[in-house]
Design a protein around this motif. Structure first.
Motif, mmCIF file in Angstrom:
data_model
loop_
_atom_site.group_PDB
_atom_site.id
_atom_site.type_symbol
_atom_site.label_atom_id
_atom_site.label_comp_id
_atom_site.label_asym_id
_atom_site.label_seq_id
_atom_site.Cartn_x
_atom_site.Cartn_y
_atom_site.Cartn_z
ATOM 1 N N ALA A 231 0.538 -1.442 0.008
ATOM 2 C CA ALA A 231 -0.247 -0.123 -0.087
ATOM 3 C C ALA A 231 0.461 1.438 0.265
ATOM 4 O O ALA A 231 0.553 2.401 -0.684
ATOM 5 C CB ALA A 231 -1.138 0.151 1.274
ATOM 6 N N LYS A 232 2.278 1.446 0.562
ATOM 7 C CA LYS A 232 2.924 2.339 0.877
ATOM 8 C C LYS A 232 3.522 2.716 -0.634
ATOM 9 O O LYS A 232 3.884 3.660 -1.363
ATOM 10 C CB LYS A 232 4.178 2.409 1.894
ATOM 11 C CG LYS A 232 3.204 2.009 3.095
ATOM 12 C CD LYS A 232 4.235 2.102 4.475
ATOM 13 C CE LYS A 232 3.300 2.338 5.594
ATOM 14 N NZ LYS A 232 4.950 1.668 6.768
ATOM 15 N N ALA A 308 -7.178 1.043 0.343
ATOM 16 C CA ALA A 308 -7.784 2.414 -0.513
ATOM 17 C C ALA A 308 -7.692 3.364 0.533
ATOM 18 O O ALA A 308 -7.426 4.950 -1.125
ATOM 19 C CB ALA A 308 -8.935 2.516 1.136
ATOM 20 N N TYR A 309 -6.811 3.880 0.630
ATOM 21 C CA TYR A 309 -6.323 5.661 0.957
ATOM 22 C C TYR A 309 -5.627 5.694 -0.555
ATOM 23 O O TYR A 309 -5.459 6.583 -1.294
ATOM 24 C CB TYR A 309 -5.122 5.587 1.820
ATOM 25 C CG TYR A 309 -4.636 6.763 2.762
ATOM 26 C CD1 TYR A 309 -5.331 7.883 2.786
ATOM 27 C CD2 TYR A 309 -3.882 7.168 2.458
ATOM 28 C CE1 TYR A 309 -4.764 9.100 3.796
ATOM 29 C CE2 TYR A 309 -2.643 7.988 2.640
ATOM 30 C CZ TYR A 309 -4.054 9.375 3.150
ATOM 31 O OH TYR A 309 -3.159 10.271 3.462
ATOM 32 N N ALA A 310 -4.322 4.590 -0.474
ATOM 33 C CA ALA A 310 -3.386 4.659 -1.368
ATOM 34 C C ALA A 310 -4.203 4.596 -3.083
ATOM 35 O O ALA A 310 -3.641 5.569 -3.863
ATOM 36 C CB ALA A 310 -2.487 3.858 -1.779
ATOM 37 N N GLN A 311 -5.292 3.888 -3.418
ATOM 38 C CA GLN A 311 -6.078 4.159 -4.393
ATOM 39 C C GLN A 311 -6.190 4.895 -4.937
ATOM 40 O O GLN A 311 -6.365 6.009 -4.958
ATOM 41 C CB GLN A 311 -7.047 3.193 -4.327
ATOM 42 C CG GLN A 311 -7.186 2.532 -5.653
ATOM 43 C CD GLN A 311 -8.768 3.271 -5.674
ATOM 44 O OE1 GLN A 311 -9.547 3.855 -5.191
ATOM 45 N NE2 GLN A 311 -9.141 3.178 -7.592
ATOM 46 N N ARG A 312 -7.597 5.784 -3.719
ATOM 47 C CA ARG A 312 -8.391 7.208 -3.508
ATOM 48 C C ARG A 312 -7.286 8.135 -4.077
ATOM 49 O O ARG A 312 -7.803 9.057 -4.986
ATOM 50 C CB ARG A 312 -9.136 7.111 -2.492
ATOM 51 C CG ARG A 312 -10.225 7.983 -2.510
ATOM 52 C CD ARG A 312 -11.489 8.181 -3.595
ATOM 53 N NE ARG A 312 -12.482 7.426 -3.401
ATOM 54 C CZ ARG A 312 -13.058 6.930 -2.740
ATOM 55 N NH1 ARG A 312 -13.192 8.377 -2.139
ATOM 56 N NH2 ARG A 312 -13.683 5.937 -3.136
ATOM 57 N N MET A 313 -6.623 8.188 -3.264
ATOM 58 C CA MET A 313 -4.927 9.106 -3.132
ATOM 59 C C MET A 313 -4.730 9.416 -4.371
ATOM 60 O O MET A 313 -4.474 10.423 -5.049
ATOM 61 C CB MET A 313 -4.502 9.102 -2.060
ATOM 62 C CG MET A 313 -3.172 10.257 -2.090
ATOM 63 S SD MET A 313 -4.853 11.920 -0.974
ATOM 64 C CE MET A 313 -4.374 11.430 0.204
#
Length: 392
Positions: A231-232, A308-313
């Motif tokens: 994710a990072k 999700a944070y990475a994808q949406r960002m």
């Protein structure tokens, strides 16, 4: 006759059990080598010299101080990190400031945070040193992201306070965004930081084009540490892409190489670090709410949240970057677009030459719906919806 050093290295670094277990695992060869060194204080100077030679070989193979320290921290223990910091300081002391690449100076300055390690006895010290040397000896050749120390560097060493004013303001805004406990305030601060990033990056590109500066893409490495490194790495890739850079992840050695022009590399590092801090803080807060509700699946929740944070960002960063190339008072789209397009081509070409063989992988293992929803919501709060027009 073999020296004590040679016999110790033969047992600990080249012996049949040298590859057993972790790089610093307790093995018979390591104990044998440490016993030989502990019994002979006259070997200390030569042992230190051999360590500096191993460090120089690492630089020749493309490694930099921050890379080495990151790997030592991952594979060994805190005493080895302190020994590595002392060894790097000692080896690089021989170079004049002008013989050190620019990014090395910041990495070497960071070594001051690591105090020298005081071993309880000679055997413990020798054991730790040999474990460290074993790791250094096995470092492979990696893609160089800059010249090795000792290579003539034509740019003069920077003086404190020489950082562009825009970067200083960006750092301050992102630091406030990370520190505040109010999502709306963090969003406003990040929005202003992104506005300054856009202006700074485009201004540098236009200035280079107008002055016909011999500007070429560079590269830097950014650590991508466990846990949840996938994710990072995706988050870093999203930040790099939105800022006209390319990121290539090396999972085995816990870093990504980011290729781009220097002003863009600087803002990628700043923004990625800040968004990771903000995302981790939001994840921790959301996880506390999950635990209060009786849920125990913290690992799956965290993984889904950060993915999700990475994808949406990534999606929101791309949307926020688009208006930059379509606006600009005093620059004009007809002038700006060719400049940025030429830079995109140069970055792609440099990336393909550095990494002629890359592969893609399918991301798996996201199974927590609530974690995904809350991670996407956190990305919405941390990211801006629009960048202000670029001034000429």
């Amino acid at each position: 006759m073999e020296s004590v050093i040679d016999r110790a290295f033969a047992a600990a670094l080249y012996g049949p059990d040298a590859d057993a277990g972790r790089a610093g695992g307790a093995t018979h060869g390591l104990d044998t080598g440490a016993s030989l060194l502990a019994a002979d204080p006259t070997a200390d100077a030569e042992l230190a010299r051999r360590g500096e030679e191993l460090a120089r070989r690492a630089w020749e193979r493309g490694w930099q101080p921050a890379d080495v320290l990151r790997l030592v921290r991952r594979d060994l223990d805190e005493p080895h990190v302190r020994l590595a910091a002392s060894l790097i300081r000692s080896e690089t002391r021989a170079y004049a400031p002008e013989a050190l690449p620019a990014r090395w100076r910041a990495q070497l300055a960071d070594l001051a945070a690591h105090e020298p390690w005081r071993a309880p006895d000679r055997f413990a010290h020798a054991t730790a040193v040999l474990a460290l040397y074993r790791l250094l000896l096995r470092l492979p050749r990696i893609e160089a992201v800059g010249p090795a120390p000792g290579t003539p560097v034509h740019a003069p060493p920077p003086h404190p306070g020489d950082e562009p004013r825009a970067l200083t303001r960006i750092r301050a805004l992102l630091a406030k965004a990370e520190a505040t406990g109010y999502p709306q305030e963090a969003e406003a601060l990040t929005a202003k930081a992104q506005e300054l990033m856009a202006r700074y990056s485009v201004d540098e590109a236009v200035l280079a084009a107008r002055t016909h500066a011999a500007d070429v893409p560079g590269a830097c490495r950014i650590g991508v540490d466990a846990p949840y490194e996938t994710a990072k790495a995706i988050l870093l890739d999203a930040v790099a892409g939105a800022n006209r850079c390319r990121a290539v992840w090396n999972e085995a050695y816990s870093f990504s190489t980011v290729v781009g022009f220097d002003p863009d590399l600087e803002v990628v590092d700043l923004l990625y670090t800040s968004l990771l801090v903000q995302g981790t803080a939001a994840m921790t807060k959301a996880e506390q709410g999950q635990r209060a509700g009786g849920r125990k699946r913290t690992k799956t929740f965290r993984q889904a949240f950060l993915m999700a944070y990475a994808q949406r960002m990534g999606a929101r960063l791309e949307a926020a970057a688009a208006p930059v190339t379509r606006s600009g008072t005093g620059i004009g789209t007809d002038s700006l677009l060719p400049v940025l397009a030429a830079r995109d081509v140069a970055v792609t070409d440099r990336t393909e030459r550095m990494f002629p063989e890359t592969s893609t992988t399918r991301v798996r293992g996201v199974r927590d719906g609530e974690g995904w929803e809350q991670g996407a919501a956190a990305a919405d709060r941390a990211q801006v919806a629009h960048r202000a027009p670029v001034e000429g």
